[in-house]
Design an enzyme around this catalytic site. Structure first.
Site, PDB file in Angstrom:
ATOM      1  N   ARG A 108       0.842  -1.198   0.000  1.00 19.32           N
ATOM      2  CA  ARG A 108       0.000   0.000   0.000  1.00 19.32           C
ATOM      3  C   ARG A 108       0.883   1.256   0.000  1.00 19.32           C
ATOM      4  O   ARG A 108       1.935   1.279   0.642  1.00 19.32           O
ATOM      5  CB  ARG A 108      -0.858  -0.033   1.261  1.00 19.32           C
ATOM      6  CG  ARG A 108      -1.837   1.112   1.431  1.00 19.32           C
ATOM      7  CD  ARG A 108      -2.955   1.033   0.471  1.00 19.32           C
ATOM      8  NE  ARG A 108      -4.089   1.850   0.874  1.00 19.32           N
ATOM      9  CZ  ARG A 108      -5.074   2.179   0.039  1.00 19.32           C
ATOM     10  NH1 ARG A 108      -5.064   1.774  -1.217  1.00 19.32           N
ATOM     11  NH2 ARG A 108      -6.095   2.902   0.459  1.00 19.32           N
ATOM     12  N   THR A 383      -9.591   0.329  -9.603  1.00 15.20           N
ATOM     13  CA  THR A 383      -8.613  -0.559  -8.993  1.00 15.20           C
ATOM     14  C   THR A 383      -8.677  -1.774  -9.885  1.00 15.20           C
ATOM     15  O   THR A 383      -9.543  -1.860 -10.740  1.00 15.20           O
ATOM     16  CB  THR A 383      -9.087  -0.824  -7.533  1.00 15.20           C
ATOM     17  OG1 THR A 383      -8.988   0.395  -6.825  1.00 15.20           O
ATOM     18  CG2 THR A 383      -8.322  -1.905  -6.833  1.00 15.20           C
ATOM     19  N   THR A 401      -3.923  -0.835  -7.280  1.00 12.92           N
ATOM     20  CA  THR A 401      -4.693   0.359  -7.623  1.00 12.92           C
ATOM     21  C   THR A 401      -3.866   1.622  -7.737  1.00 12.92           C
ATOM     22  O   THR A 401      -2.785   1.726  -7.153  1.00 12.92           O
ATOM     23  CB  THR A 401      -5.786   0.588  -6.545  1.00 12.92           C
ATOM     24  OG1 THR A 401      -6.652   1.624  -6.954  1.00 12.92           O
ATOM     25  CG2 THR A 401      -5.191   0.956  -5.196  1.00 12.92           C
ATOM     26  N   ASN A 403      -5.994   4.178  -7.163  1.00  9.31           N
ATOM     27  CA  ASN A 403      -7.215   4.715  -6.575  1.00  9.31           C
ATOM     28  C   ASN A 403      -8.225   4.999  -7.681  1.00  9.31           C
ATOM     29  O   ASN A 403      -8.839   4.078  -8.173  1.00  9.31           O
ATOM     30  CB  ASN A 403      -6.976   5.929  -5.679  1.00  9.31           C
ATOM     31  CG  ASN A 403      -8.202   6.223  -4.812  1.00  9.31           C
ATOM     32  OD1 ASN A 403      -9.006   5.330  -4.590  1.00  9.31           O
ATOM     33  ND2 ASN A 403      -8.353   7.434  -4.338  1.00  9.31           N
ATOM     34  N   ASP A 425      -7.925   8.309   0.163  1.00  9.21           N
ATOM     35  CA  ASP A 425      -8.431   7.204   0.990  1.00  9.21           C
ATOM     36  C   ASP A 425      -8.245   7.473   2.482  1.00  9.21           C
ATOM     37  O   ASP A 425      -8.780   6.729   3.314  1.00  9.21           O
ATOM     38  CB  ASP A 425      -7.758   5.880   0.612  1.00  9.21           C
ATOM     39  CG  ASP A 425      -8.493   5.167  -0.520  1.00  9.21           C
ATOM     40  OD1 ASP A 425      -9.621   5.578  -0.842  1.00  9.21           O
ATOM     41  OD2 ASP A 425      -7.943   4.206  -1.080  1.00  9.21           O
ATOM     42  N   SER A 454      -7.666   1.023   3.246  1.00 11.70           N
ATOM     43  CA  SER A 454      -8.125   0.511   1.955  1.00 11.70           C
ATOM     44  C   SER A 454      -9.348  -0.385   2.151  1.00 11.70           C
ATOM     45  O   SER A 454      -9.650  -0.818   3.260  1.00 11.70           O
ATOM     46  CB  SER A 454      -6.995  -0.300   1.320  1.00 11.70           C
ATOM     47  OG  SER A 454      -7.459  -0.976   0.173  1.00 11.70           O
ATOM     48  N   SER A 455     -10.051  -0.647   1.051  1.00 12.66           N
ATOM     49  CA  SER A 455     -11.134  -1.643   1.069  1.00 12.66           C
ATOM     50  C   SER A 455     -10.769  -2.876   0.260  1.00 12.66           C
ATOM     51  O   SER A 455     -11.600  -3.771   0.069  1.00 12.66           O
ATOM     52  CB  SER A 455     -12.413  -1.041   0.480  1.00 12.66           C
ATOM     53  OG  SER A 455     -12.829   0.059   1.238  1.00 12.66           O
ATOM     54  N   GLY A 475     -13.384  -1.457  -7.093  1.00 13.33           N
ATOM     55  CA  GLY A 475     -14.678  -0.852  -6.754  1.00 13.33           C
ATOM     56  C   GLY A 475     -14.655   0.000  -5.499  1.00 13.33           C
ATOM     57  O   GLY A 475     -15.720   0.326  -4.975  1.00 13.33           O
ATOM     58  N   GLY A 476     -13.463   0.340  -4.986  1.00 14.53           N
ATOM     59  CA  GLY A 476     -13.402   1.198  -3.799  1.00 14.53           C
ATOM     60  C   GLY A 476     -14.192   0.581  -2.664  1.00 14.53           C
ATOM     61  O   GLY A 476     -14.041  -0.592  -2.332  1.00 14.53           O
TER      62      GLY A 476
HETATM   63  N1  GLY Z   1      -8.339   2.983  -3.408  1.00  9.46           N
HETATM   64  C1  GLY Z   1      -9.380   2.114  -3.058  1.00  9.46           C
HETATM   65  C2  GLY Z   1      -9.076   1.274  -1.867  1.00  9.46           C
HETATM   66  O1  GLY Z   1      -7.906   1.064  -1.567  1.00  9.46           O
HETATM   67  O2  GLY Z   1      -9.973   0.829  -1.214  1.00  9.46           O
END
Ligand code: GLY
Length: 572
Positions: A108, A383, A401, A403, A425, A454-455, A475-476
């Site tokens: 990340r 992503t 990603t 983002n 984020d 993050s998700s 998909g965030g």
């Molecule tokens: N940028 C989307 C995530 O990391 O959730």
């Protein structure tokens, strides 16, 4: 409940027709054949682009393992899928090796050392619109190159430079744009032009058309340097200097020290049980694994103890669980190197049962009445995900990603790649939604060197010591609920993976208090019933793009590439 869920969906004939159409090998006018469903007796690669899929399979054919293929795919996606594939971003890789050992690699991005809590607020304490989303200040320290390096150092079989060679060739020789890629580049053309000082390969004088050739000479040279000199080239060498020069040119805050200090981390994967199987997913700084396991644990409680009834009731129940889980996410989750994430409690069965109190199966609980659980003592969707299985049974699930689409839109001059806008984020102000509408508080506030929450939810499900499902999605905020839905559809409702991947998706994230459903994909009667129960239903553009692999008891392997994009599956 199971039967009625399936029956309801089966009646959506239009979806089946659409899906049958998607199974065809190639679409007229597209430059590449796209395979949506692939079957194999041993290995499989599923990615967002047919050329990246092809490269992953080639690496396996040359004797590389799933991690070698994943590294080659990551670099290939940086060339063929610039909207999200990257070397200027980051992500998470989950690996299950042939001995059954699992590891989770966190590559990340991090906040630059000069970042601070109120970076995106004006002198009145108001959020400066767009500042955390577009341009040089939105960029986090990229993690992808160090991530790939560390994965390769620990698991790789083929030489590093061989894994980058296909990406170098594609960048230098050029790729043909699919219709979706041409449209996406055209849609962002003005922003890309505004953010960048000089010419960049991603815009030309006239709009892109399907089949146009995109040549990325500078990116080819950058990838060649990384192939020759390894990760240090990106963090300490010529690429680092070009990146910092670009940041300074645009008023960004990235320094050589930020790059030199960047390290991807190996973390302990999160492991839970669902439906008699082991679910392995990503720990913080992704919220994905915690939230997914909370959802699955809560779901199991209902499936065991209640007959939840019809399809509408299933969607209603999923929504009610999602509200509560996303409320916890907002309060408690953040970078574990900076905040204490109360993981044990969040995943404790009694805590989860307590969180279910108040759920009614006939009506909604408004999000305004839901808060995070009480824990004593105590935060574009563009992503991309790829799933790989090699012939020895090694499984890799990677989500990566920039983002949003093309990240910050900043292209590093002289190096030819997009930089992320991952800083959005973070919770840029307590309670103020980010691009995905997610809110957060202190646990996910900006701090120098901290990773933004993050998700991303790369996940591997293991059944009787063998991989059963390799899954993930872009998909965030919608990643978690997309993976959750695929797991329910395959493991609980017994759907074939390709059908599960094609199904319409639902999403609720507590705030806003809205149940999102894919445009035109859900029967009006279902929508009406959900509204009648009190859900504020909003139809929207596609939710998630799942590239997943299913392994049957007899060892036969199915790759399912999402019909929502150019995603492609190929067996070996
Ligand atoms: N940028 C989307 C995530 O990391 O959730």
């Amino acid at each position: 409940m199971i039967k009625s869920f399936i029956l309801k969906y089966i009646t959506l004939i239009i979806i089946i027709f659409l899906w049958q159409g998607c199974r065809q090998q190639a679409t007229v006018g597209e430059p590449y054949a796209i395979q949506k469903v692939a079957r194999s007796s041993q290995a499989m690669v599923v990615t967002a682009h047919p050329l990246a899929t092809e490269i992953g399979v080639e690496i396996l054919e040359r004797g590389g393992n799933a991690v070698d293929a994943a590294v080659a795919v990551q670099f290939a996606l940086a060339v063929v899928y610039p909207i999200a594939g990257n070397i200027g971003g980051g992500g998470f890789m989950l690996i299950r090796d042939t001995s059954g050992e699992t590891s989770a690699l966190d590559f990340r991005e991090k906040a630059p050392m000069a970042a601070y809590r109120d970076l995106y607020l004006d002198s009145m304490g108001q959020v400066v619109e767009g500042m955390s989303i577009t341009g040089h200040l939105s960029v986090g320290v990229p993690g992808a190159v160090d991530g790939m390096w560390k994965a390769h150092q620990r698991y790789g079989r083929l030489p590093w430079n061989e894994l980058l060679a296909p990406a170098v060739a594609l960048a230098s020789e050029g790729i043909l744009l699919t219709s979706q890629e041409a449209a996406e580049l055209n849609a962002e053309r003005e922003v890309i032009r505004t953010v960048n000082a000089g010419p960049v390969p991603f815009i030309q004088d006239i709009p892109w058309r399907t089949g146009d050739r995109l040549v990325q000479t500078e990116l080819g040279a950058t990838l060649q340097r990384i192939a020759d000199a390894g990760r240090d080239e990106f963090y300490l060498g010529e690429t680092a200097r070009l990146l910092v020069r670009e940041s300074e040119r645009g008023g960004g805050i990235l320094t050589m020290d930020d790059l030199a200090a960047y390290e991807a981390h190996w973390r302990e994967p999160l492991i839970g049980r669902f439906h008699g199987m082991e679910v392995i997913s990503m720990p913080p700084p992704s919220s994905g694994g915690v939230a997914l396991l909370q959802l699955l644990k809560a779901t199991e409680h209902y499936l065991i103890d209640r007959d939840a009834g019809t399809c509408v009731q299933t969607v209603h129940l999923m929504t009610e669980l999602e509200r509560r889980v996303y409320a916890d996410r907002a309060k408690y989750l953040g970078d574990p190197d900076f905040v204490d994430v109360p993981m044990q409690i969040l995943l404790d069965s009694q805590y989860i049962i307590d969180r279910l109190r108040g759920i009614r199966l006939d009506t909604v609980t408004p999000s305004s009445e839901i808060q995070a659980g009480l824990i004593p003592g105590y935060e574009s969707d563009q992503t991309t995900h790829f799933s790989i299985l090699d012939a020895d049974g090694m499984a890799v699930s990677t989500t990566t990603t920039l983002n949003l689409a093309y990240g910050s839109k900043v292209v590093v001059e002289g190096a030819g790649f997009f930089l992320n806008n991952e800083m959005d984020d973070f919770s840029i102000k307590p309670g103020v939604p980010n691009y995905f509408g997610l809110i957060g508080y202190a646990a996910n506030a900006i701090e120098p060197g901290k990773r933004m929450l993050s998700s991303m939810t790369p996940t591997i499900v293991v059944d009787h010591e063998k991989p059963r499902l390799i899954v993930g999605s872009p998909g965030g905020s919608k990643i978690i609920t997309t993976v959750y839905q695929i797991i329910l559809q395959t493991l609980v409702f017994g759907q074939d993976l390709p059908d599960a991947v094609a199904m319409p998706r639902y999403h609720h994230q507590w705030r806003p208090d809205t149940l999102f459903v894919e445009n035109g994909r859900v029967h009006p009667d279902t929508l009406e019933q959900l509204r009648h129960m009190g859900h504020r239903v909003v139809e929207r553009t596609p939710i998630g793009r799942v590239d997943a692999i299913w392994i049957d008891d007899n060892g036969s392997v199915t790759g399912a590439a999402d019909p929502r994009g150019d995603d492609s599956a190929k067996g070996h």
